[in-house]
Design a protein around this motif. Sequence first.
Motif, PDB file in Angstrom:
ATOM      1  N   ASN A  11       0.773  -0.987  -0.035  1.00 46.25           N
ATOM      2  CA  ASN A  11      -0.095  -0.042  -0.101  1.00 46.25           C
ATOM      3  C   ASN A  11       0.946   1.248   0.114  1.00 46.25           C
ATOM      4  O   ASN A  11       2.045   1.207   0.605  1.00 46.25           O
ATOM      5  N   TYR A  12       0.430   2.481  -0.720  1.00 42.88           N
ATOM      6  CA  TYR A  12       1.153   3.694  -0.738  1.00 42.88           C
ATOM      7  C   TYR A  12       0.053   4.769  -0.501  1.00 42.88           C
ATOM      8  O   TYR A  12      -1.040   4.491  -1.076  1.00 42.88           O
ATOM      9  N   VAL A  13       0.598   5.656   0.168  1.00 40.58           N
ATOM     10  CA  VAL A  13      -0.327   7.138   0.745  1.00 40.58           C
ATOM     11  C   VAL A  13       0.521   7.981  -0.086  1.00 40.58           C
ATOM     12  O   VAL A  13       1.675   8.178   0.690  1.00 40.58           O
ATOM     13  N   PRO A  21      -6.497  16.147  -0.926  1.00 44.74           N
ATOM     14  CA  PRO A  21      -6.481  15.031   0.027  1.00 44.74           C
ATOM     15  C   PRO A  21      -5.549  14.026  -0.489  1.00 44.74           C
ATOM     16  O   PRO A  21      -5.069  13.954  -1.637  1.00 44.74           O
ATOM     17  N   PRO A  22      -4.721  13.268   0.217  1.00 42.76           N
ATOM     18  CA  PRO A  22      -3.957  12.127   0.150  1.00 42.76           C
ATOM     19  C   PRO A  22      -4.329  11.142  -0.853  1.00 42.76           C
ATOM     20  O   PRO A  22      -5.864  10.929  -0.591  1.00 42.76           O
ATOM     21  N   ILE A  23      -3.854  10.637  -1.463  1.00 41.48           N
ATOM     22  CA  ILE A  23      -4.406   9.463  -2.320  1.00 41.48           C
ATOM     23  C   ILE A  23      -3.533   8.249  -1.846  1.00 41.48           C
ATOM     24  O   ILE A  23      -2.433   7.987  -1.756  1.00 41.48           O
ATOM     25  N   GLU A  24      -4.535   7.140  -1.436  1.00 36.51           N
ATOM     26  CA  GLU A  24      -4.133   5.681  -1.174  1.00 36.51           C
ATOM     27  C   GLU A  24      -4.138   4.772  -2.605  1.00 36.51           C
ATOM     28  O   GLU A  24      -5.026   4.864  -3.362  1.00 36.51           O
ATOM     29  N   THR A  26      -2.586   0.965  -4.343  1.00 33.21           N
ATOM     30  CA  THR A  26      -1.968  -0.178  -4.272  1.00 33.21           C
ATOM     31  C   THR A  26      -0.802  -0.330  -5.118  1.00 33.21           C
ATOM     32  O   THR A  26      -0.034  -1.555  -5.242  1.00 33.21           O
ATOM     33  N   THR A  27      -0.664   0.436  -6.076  1.00 32.30           N
ATOM     34  CA  THR A  27       0.510   0.603  -7.126  1.00 32.30           C
ATOM     35  C   THR A  27       1.334   1.817  -6.831  1.00 32.30           C
ATOM     36  O   THR A  27       1.219   2.644  -6.054  1.00 32.30           O
ATOM     37  N   PRO A  28       2.762   1.570  -6.942  1.00 36.48           N
ATOM     38  CA  PRO A  28       3.719   2.565  -6.391  1.00 36.48           C
ATOM     39  C   PRO A  28       3.734   3.959  -7.599  1.00 36.48           C
ATOM     40  O   PRO A  28       4.571   4.817  -7.318  1.00 36.48           O
ATOM     41  N   ILE A  29       2.973   3.867  -8.531  1.00 40.83           N
ATOM     42  CA  ILE A  29       2.946   5.050  -9.454  1.00 40.83           C
ATOM     43  C   ILE A  29       1.742   5.570  -9.449  1.00 40.83           C
ATOM     44  O   ILE A  29       0.469   4.882  -9.752  1.00 40.83           O
ATOM     45  N   VAL A  30       1.483   6.975  -9.210  1.00 43.46           N
ATOM     46  CA  VAL A  30       0.203   7.631  -9.594  1.00 43.46           C
ATOM     47  C   VAL A  30       0.783   8.747 -10.189  1.00 43.46           C
ATOM     48  O   VAL A  30       1.694   9.418 -10.424  1.00 43.46           O
ATOM     49  N   LYS A  31      -0.179   9.470 -10.865  1.00 38.34           N
ATOM     50  CA  LYS A  31      -0.136  11.133 -11.526  1.00 38.34           C
ATOM     51  C   LYS A  31      -0.911  12.062 -10.765  1.00 38.34           C
ATOM     52  O   LYS A  31      -2.079  11.703 -10.092  1.00 38.34           O
ATOM     53  N   HIS A  32      -0.391  13.287 -10.551  1.00 34.79           N
ATOM     54  CA  HIS A  32      -1.032  14.104 -10.057  1.00 34.79           C
ATOM     55  C   HIS A  32      -0.979  15.477 -10.814  1.00 34.79           C
ATOM     56  O   HIS A  32       0.394  15.838 -11.046  1.00 34.79           O
ATOM     57  N   VAL A  42       6.290  16.752  -1.653  1.00 37.67           N
ATOM     58  CA  VAL A  42       5.444  15.472  -2.064  1.00 37.67           C
ATOM     59  C   VAL A  42       5.957  14.228  -1.131  1.00 37.67           C
ATOM     60  O   VAL A  42       7.329  14.094  -0.949  1.00 37.67           O
ATOM     61  N   THR A  43       5.194  13.635  -0.326  1.00 37.64           N
ATOM     62  CA  THR A  43       5.605  12.391   0.523  1.00 37.64           C
ATOM     63  C   THR A  43       4.784  11.310  -0.058  1.00 37.64           C
ATOM     64  O   THR A  43       3.641  11.302  -0.467  1.00 37.64           O
ATOM     65  N   VAL A  44       5.513  10.246   0.312  1.00 38.33           N
ATOM     66  CA  VAL A  44       4.808   8.871   0.156  1.00 38.33           C
ATOM     67  C   VAL A  44       5.140   7.898   1.383  1.00 38.33           C
ATOM     68  O   VAL A  44       6.193   7.947   1.626  1.00 38.33           O
ATOM     69  N   THR A  45       3.969   7.153   1.792  1.00 38.23           N
ATOM     70  CA  THR A  45       4.122   6.504   2.741  1.00 38.23           C
ATOM     71  C   THR A  45       3.913   5.117   2.208  1.00 38.23           C
ATOM     72  O   THR A  45       3.026   4.959   1.917  1.00 38.23           O
ATOM     73  N   ALA A  46       4.814   4.129   2.138  1.00 42.64           N
ATOM     74  CA  ALA A  46       4.524   2.902   1.944  1.00 42.64           C
ATOM     75  C   ALA A  46       4.609   1.824   2.999  1.00 42.64           C
ATOM     76  O   ALA A  46       5.358   1.907   3.958  1.00 42.64           O
TER      77      ALA A  46
END
Length: 101
Positions: A11-13, A21-24, A26-32, A42-46
């Motif tokens: 999981n990644y947030v 709002p933060p995005i949760e 299940t994949t490590p790649i997102v666009k914003h 930008v922060t990510v919590t894995a």
Amino acid sequence: SIDMDGEPCKNYVFDFGDGSPPIESTTPIVKHPYAEPGTYPVTVTATDKYGRKGNAQVNQQVIDPKNPSKRTPPVAKVTSNPPDARPKQPVTFDASKSHDM
């Protein structure tokens, strides 16, 4: 992002630093997309299969399309070797990939 067994995290947030709002995921790649120019932390919590969490951060710069030549702060990047050190073990920090915009 991998866990201690070398398997992908579960999981990644992502927090994009712009008040959205933060995005949760299940994949490590997102666009914003960003609505305004600026520098955003930008922060990510894995999270791994054991529920343990790891964090990473990057500063994302968004250029003003009306003034693309406006001077922005430099981009600072750093790596460490080894990334997982033991107590009293020397760690080398390398900021050679930092650059001016």
